[in-house]
Design a protein around this motif. Structure first.
Motif, mmCIF file in Angstrom:
data_model
loop_
_atom_site.group_PDB
_atom_site.id
_atom_site.type_symbol
_atom_site.label_atom_id
_atom_site.label_comp_id
_atom_site.label_asym_id
_atom_site.label_seq_id
_atom_site.Cartn_x
_atom_site.Cartn_y
_atom_site.Cartn_z
ATOM 1 N N HIS A 41 0.804 -1.184 0.036
ATOM 2 C CA HIS A 41 -0.072 0.020 0.045
ATOM 3 C C HIS A 41 1.077 1.352 0.081
ATOM 4 N N GLY A 42 1.921 1.128 0.752
ATOM 5 C CA GLY A 42 2.809 2.326 0.810
ATOM 6 C C GLY A 42 3.581 2.713 -0.447
ATOM 7 N N ASN A 43 3.834 1.507 -1.164
ATOM 8 C CA ASN A 43 4.775 1.774 -2.631
ATOM 9 C C ASN A 43 3.671 2.402 -3.423
ATOM 10 N N GLU A 44 2.242 1.804 -3.427
ATOM 11 C CA GLU A 44 1.278 2.270 -4.080
ATOM 12 C C GLU A 44 1.025 3.811 -4.063
ATOM 13 N N SER A 81 -3.116 15.875 -19.591
ATOM 14 C CA SER A 81 -2.360 16.028 -18.178
ATOM 15 C C SER A 81 -3.005 16.319 -16.969
ATOM 16 N N ASP A 82 -4.021 17.277 -17.290
ATOM 17 C CA ASP A 82 -4.832 17.636 -15.921
ATOM 18 C C ASP A 82 -5.631 16.533 -15.660
ATOM 19 N N GLN A 83 -6.234 16.116 -16.593
ATOM 20 C CA GLN A 83 -7.187 14.873 -16.021
ATOM 21 C C GLN A 83 -6.275 13.922 -15.198
ATOM 22 N N ALA A 84 -5.258 13.512 -15.921
ATOM 23 C CA ALA A 84 -4.359 12.542 -15.213
ATOM 24 C C ALA A 84 -3.790 12.903 -13.957
ATOM 25 N N THR A 85 -3.566 14.266 -13.863
ATOM 26 C CA THR A 85 -3.256 14.702 -12.374
ATOM 27 C C THR A 85 -4.535 14.663 -11.435
ATOM 28 N N LEU A 86 -5.665 14.980 -11.927
ATOM 29 C CA LEU A 86 -6.870 15.044 -10.800
ATOM 30 C C LEU A 86 -7.099 13.642 -10.614
ATOM 31 N N LYS A 87 -6.764 12.650 -11.519
ATOM 32 C CA LYS A 87 -7.228 11.244 -10.978
ATOM 33 C C LYS A 87 -6.102 10.646 -10.120
ATOM 34 N N GLU A 88 -4.980 10.955 -10.332
ATOM 35 C CA GLU A 88 -3.785 10.779 -9.409
ATOM 36 C C GLU A 88 -4.094 11.093 -7.929
ATOM 37 N N LEU A 89 -4.464 12.555 -8.138
ATOM 38 C CA LEU A 89 -4.604 13.078 -6.553
ATOM 39 C C LEU A 89 -6.032 12.518 -6.079
ATOM 40 N N ASP A 90 -7.031 12.172 -6.709
ATOM 41 C CA ASP A 90 -8.007 11.272 -6.058
ATOM 42 C C ASP A 90 -7.627 9.818 -5.704
ATOM 43 N N THR A 91 -6.660 9.129 -6.298
ATOM 44 C CA THR A 91 -6.146 7.980 -6.111
ATOM 45 C C THR A 91 -5.641 7.912 -4.950
ATOM 46 N N VAL A 92 -4.594 9.288 -4.485
ATOM 47 C CA VAL A 92 -3.627 9.356 -3.372
ATOM 48 C C VAL A 92 -4.627 9.449 -2.180
ATOM 49 N N LYS A 93 -5.713 10.324 -2.599
ATOM 50 C CA LYS A 93 -6.760 10.709 -1.399
ATOM 51 C C LYS A 93 -7.367 9.442 -0.864
ATOM 52 N N PHE A 94 -7.662 8.632 -1.871
ATOM 53 C CA PHE A 94 -8.444 7.421 -1.437
ATOM 54 C C PHE A 94 -7.460 6.369 -0.402
ATOM 55 N N LEU A 95 -6.129 6.271 -1.141
ATOM 56 C CA LEU A 95 -5.291 5.339 -0.473
ATOM 57 C C LEU A 95 -4.965 5.845 0.795
ATOM 58 N N THR A 96 -4.886 7.110 1.283
ATOM 59 C CA THR A 96 -4.422 7.699 2.395
ATOM 60 C C THR A 96 -5.519 8.202 3.272
ATOM 61 N N ARG A 97 -6.984 7.731 2.978
ATOM 62 C CA ARG A 97 -8.030 8.247 3.565
ATOM 63 C C ARG A 97 -8.026 7.932 5.070
ATOM 64 N N ASP A 98 -7.350 7.130 5.658
ATOM 65 C CA ASP A 98 -7.303 6.753 7.224
ATOM 66 C C ASP A 98 -6.022 7.557 7.880
ATOM 67 N N ASN A 99 -5.230 8.418 7.002
ATOM 68 C CA ASN A 99 -4.112 8.889 7.563
ATOM 69 C C ASN A 99 -4.466 10.445 7.688
#
Length: 292
Positions: A41-44, A81-99
């Motif tokens: 999970h941390g690597n992701e 690039s903007d769409q990919a950036t927002l998508k990666e930001l959402d993914t990071v928020k989802f992965l770190t939702r408990d932190n």
């Protein structure tokens, strides 16, 4: 009966210990699997934060490239690039939702990502409406560089936080793996010991059965020998011993019918028959003593 009951208790205790060891091994294995998932999970998180930073930079780069060349394909590259950036930001928020700490940093990252996107769009609009020189003035203002530096700084903080967590998780995973290996080793040694004990028990039981078989064969041999002796005794009694007895009985009957002057010869024959009977009895006793 007490020995059999004790053996059953020992078997129950061994089974209970084996179940406890298997449960401990399973629990240790689950713990290792959980720790490995956290490391993964941390690597992701690190992968997606790097992609976020890369795509955000790509958006600004394509916007500047459009400012210099006015090529329409740069516009589609900026949008992608903007769409990919927002998508990666959402993914990071989802992965770190408990932190909670990382969520606080992500709020700042979201702010500067939106500013970088707005900066690229403003650069494109200015270039389209006022020309390249106006766009260059926006670039020289340093706003884009500032947004990029702030975004990079907060992303680095997120990555540092996640890297620290990964180090702790890796250490915990190593401890869990070590404990799991110990559980597996102890369980394997216990199972091996049980197998060896069962083999030894089977060997002992086989030896006991063999001894019982030999004892039974010895008893059968003794019984056969004794039956043979009894058969010889029966034959001796029915043939050899009955002859002198019959002679004595016959001579006694004959003695009663003879006159006194003729009884002397009969008495001699009686003595001879009695002597033969006595010798046969002695021979019989001697034969029985030898057989015993």
């Amino acid at each position: 009966m007490k020995l059999l009951k004790k053996e059953f208790y020992n078997i129950d205790l061994q089974i209970l210990l084996l179940v406890c060891l298997l449960f401990s091994s399973y629990h240790a294995m689950k713990r290792v699997d959980q720790r490995e998932k956290w490391v993964k999970h941390g690597n992701e998180v690190l992968i997606h934060t790097s992609r976020l930073l890369f795509n955000s930079g790509q958006s600004a780069m394509h916007a500047r490239y459009y400012m210099l060349t006015s090529r329409p394909e740069s516009l589609s590259a900026v949008k992608k690039s903007d769409q990919a950036t927002l998508k990666e930001l959402d993914t990071v928020k989802f992965l770190t939702r408990d932190n909670a700490e990382i969520n606080y940093l992500l709020d700042s990252i979201s702010l500067y990502v939106q500013r970088r996107i707005e900066y690229s769009r403003r650069l494109i609009r200015t270039t389209e409406t006022q020309g390249m020189l106006a766009g260059i003035q926006i670039v020289r203002s340093g706003q884009g560089r500032y947004n990029a530096e702030q975004c990079s700084r907060y992303v680095n903080l997120v990555e540092q936080n996640e890297s620290d967590l990964m180090e702790l998780r890796k250490a915990d995973s190593a401890d869990a793996t070590f404990l799991m290996n110990i559980c597996f080793a102890v369980t394997g040694a216990f199972i091996l010991t049980m197998v060896v004990m069962l083999l030894l028990r089977f060997k002992s039981e086989a030896k006991s059965r063999n001894n019982l078989y030999l004892e039974r064969e010895q008893i059968i041999t003794d019984l056969v020998r004794r039956n043979a002796v009894l058969e010889k005794f029966r034959y001796f009694v029915s043939h050899n011993l009955r002859v002198p007895v019959a002679n004595i009985i016959g001579l006694t009957d004959l003695l009663n019918d003879l006159p006194p002057d003729q009884q002397e010869e009969i008495i001699c024959k009686l003595n001879s028959a009695a002597g033969n009977l006595d010798q046969m009895v002695k021979d019989l006793m001697s034969a029985l003593e030898v057989k015993e």
